[in-house]
Design an enzyme around this catalytic site. Structure first.
Site, PDB file in Angstrom:
ATOM      1  N   SER A 122       0.813  -1.231   0.000  1.00 15.55           N
ATOM      2  CA  SER A 122       0.000   0.000   0.000  1.00 15.55           C
ATOM      3  C   SER A 122       0.844   1.277   0.000  1.00 15.55           C
ATOM      4  O   SER A 122       0.395   2.295  -0.529  1.00 15.55           O
ATOM      5  CB  SER A 122      -0.978   0.000   1.171  1.00 15.55           C
ATOM      6  N   HIS A 177       1.965   4.792   4.313  1.00 12.97           N
ATOM      7  CA  HIS A 177       1.117   5.420   3.283  1.00 12.97           C
ATOM      8  C   HIS A 177       1.609   6.828   2.962  1.00 12.97           C
ATOM      9  O   HIS A 177       1.782   7.189   1.800  1.00 12.97           O
ATOM     10  CB  HIS A 177      -0.338   5.503   3.783  1.00 12.97           C
TER      11      HIS A 177
END
Lengths: 285, 292
Positions: A122, A177
């Site tokens: 991610s 992230h």
């Protein structure tokens, strides 16, 4: 899926990354991999990265912790990847994925708990979203001109939503992230050329970006002020005087004191033994 | 470095003109973020090198730097809170800064690109002025100075170019040049830029110490264009410089008056500064009264 396969020759990197996700999932366990399997195949643990296993910075970006994690990231990759790869080109796409993954991993190593394992693609996927924003910023007539379109606004809302989810759910690493997002955005912004007023500064920024990544990478691989790394160095060195210096530095780093006592040194050694045994137990589970 | 139009523009057989020197102050906004990135990039290298010779010193330095950073952040936060409480123009300054940033970021860059590419084939004073104007909106002062100077060199009768040259000269603290440019703009087109050329002329005359001319210009401006928060504030400063404190206080009060409507960020900035001036003048008068 049919569309993706039809354009396979145009998006080799997207397909290769997806294939790597699935292959690694089968090499570990596609449904519910154990900690030992994940550790063996390269999850990210800052202490291990700084103690001779730098490949974990990248391997963790291809590894997933279960079928839901894998499905979400594969879906995201196949949604964003094809269009982005056609826009940037395969070589730049590969570089974007690697640098975003590296950026996410560096952020985790620098900010998160050094003993907290992290895995998943991610961070790199957020880097790809950052690249989409950079492309939109550079292609609109002004830096904020892209905000008048619904699509880019939706992308920003999506990022905000994911970040809020990351704050609420404890098993999501927002650090990775945000690290990936900034790396991907910066890299894509510096890829491009144009008539922007900042263009005259671009070369300076490009060199600074590379220097920043290199500097942070050096710090993650050689964390000269982190007590666990200093303690391991002191154990590894054969020079008695150097070893003592390192042990004192480790105790200073752990306790935050400028002068340390013998009991502080013992405390560091005890802490190190406890963490080593904890890590061993964790890996065996 | 990418070549700008200024590097490659034709001179029509004339001697090449020198690029103006932009002071460090005008370059700082662009240099600060780049410098910060370099400092962060080089810190790990410095720590690594120090560690090779003395690991204890590396740890001590890192601990001290962390503590210092935290303390600096704490002091900065406290100073920001105190600043908002004790120095009322701060919110107005923040609003003005954000407004300028928003304008800069949302200014359309396509016309400038088009004008720069056209300039490579056909050089006119108007074209240089257009580029300078767009660059001014985007706060690219180096580009403004280059093109405004070139525009004036090609056609000294263009009042807009003279006015822009005055603004960039004022921005870079070149006050005599600013005075000459604003005077030229006002002479070529009386009341240029809705009187702003005259207003800036009056302000520059005050900054250069020519208070009589400055007051005359302010009077002329008020007669022709009325008054606003900025003109009242600058007029007050000029009056204060010649020792006419009562009239200055009235000018500051007029500048600080509640307009009963939302002001632009620039006007709001002058109103906020005027309010502080009024507050200070009030305190000074009170202190003088107490001492009698």
């Amino acid at each position: 899926m049919k569309d993706v396969l039809q354009q396979a020759d145009e998006i080799p990197i997207t397909l290769l990354v997806t294939l790597a996700y699935v292959t690694l999932a089968f090499l570990t366990s596609p449904i519910s991999p154990t900690n030992q399997q994940l550790h063996q195949h390269g999850w990210l643990l800052a202490t291990e990265v700084s103690n001779g296993e730098p490949w974990r910075l990248l391997s963790s970006a291809f590894l997933h912790g279960g079928w839901i994690h894998l499905a979400c990231n594969t879906y995201a990759m196949l949604s964003i990847g094809p269009a982005l790869e056609r826009s940037l080109g395969s070589l730049r796409m590969a570089l974007l994925y690697v640098i975003s993954a590296l950026g996410g991993s560096l952020a985790v190593c620098l900010i998160n708990d050094a003993w907290q394992p992290v895995l998943g693609g991610s961070g790199a996927l957020f880097g790809m979203i950052g690249a989409v924003i950079a492309l939109q910023m550079r292609s609109s007539s002004s830096a904020l001109g892209f905000l008048q379109y619904a699509g880019p606004r939706r992308t920003l809302k999506l990022i905000a939503l994911y970040l809020v989810m990351g704050m609420i759910l404890p098993f999501i690493s927002n650090t990775a992230h945000v690290g990936g997002l900034i790396s991907g955005f910066g890299l894509t912004f510096l890829f491009m050329t144009g008539t922007h007023a900042l263009e005259r500064w671009m070369t300076g920024w490009r060199v600074a970006y590379v220097a920043l990544l290199s500097g942070l990478l050096l710090h993650v691989l050689q964390p000269t002020t982190r007590w666990d790394w200093l303690e391991r160095q002191s154990r590894a060195t054969e020079n008695r005087e150097r070893s003592d210096d390192l042990a004192i530095a480790a105790a200073m780093s752990l306790t935050g004191k400028s002068k340390v006592t013998r009991s502080d040194l013992l405390a560091v050694q005890m802490e190190m033994k406890t963490l080593d045994s904890w890590l061993k137990d964790w890996n065996e589970k | 470095m990418t070549r700008s139009a200024a590097d490659s523009e034709p001179n029509g057989g004339q001697a090449p003109h020198e690029a103006p020197v932009i002071p460090l102050r005008a370059r700082l906004p662009a240099l600060i973020p780049l410098g910060t990135v370099w400092v962060i990039a080089l810190l790990p290298v410095g720590f690594y090198l120090l560690h090779l010779s003395n690991p204890q010193a590396a740890v001590s330095l890192s601990t001290a730097a962390t503590e210092l950073t935290l303390q600096a952040l704490f002091v900065a936060a406290a100073a920001a809170i105190a600043g908002f409480l004790l120095y009322p123009p701060l919110p107005a300054w923040v609003r003005r800064y954000l407004d300028r940033t928003r304008t800069k970021w949302s200014a359309d860059r396509a016309p400038m690109a088009r004008a720069i590419s056209e300039l490579k084939h056909f050089e006119t004073a108007q074209k240089h002025f257009e580029i300078a104007k767009l660059a001014w909106i985007r706060s690219d002062y180096a580009l403004v100075a280059t093109h405004a100077q070139r525009s004036v060199a090609l056609d000294a009768t263009l009042p807009s170019a003279q006015y822009l040259l005055g603004l960039i000269a004022l921005q870079t603290d070149a006050r005599p040049e600013a005075l000459a440019a604003f005077s030229a703009a006002e002479q070529l087109d009386p009341g240029h830029a809705f009187g702003h050329a005259l207003l800036h002329l009056a302000h520059v005359q005050h900054l250069l110490g020519d208070q009589n001319s400055s007051l005359a210009s302010f009077k002329q401006y008020a007669r022709a264009h009325g008054s606003n928060h900025r003109s009242n504030y600058w007029h007050g400063e000029a009056l204060l410089a010649v020792g006419r404190a009562n009239e200055a206080a009235k000018a500051f009060q007029a500048a600080a008056a509640d307009p009963k409507a939302r002001l632009t960020a620039e006007e709001n900035w002058f109103r906020a500064r005027a309010r502080v001036r009024c507050w200070r003048i009030g305190r000074v008068e009170q202190t003088a009264g107490d001492s009698k």
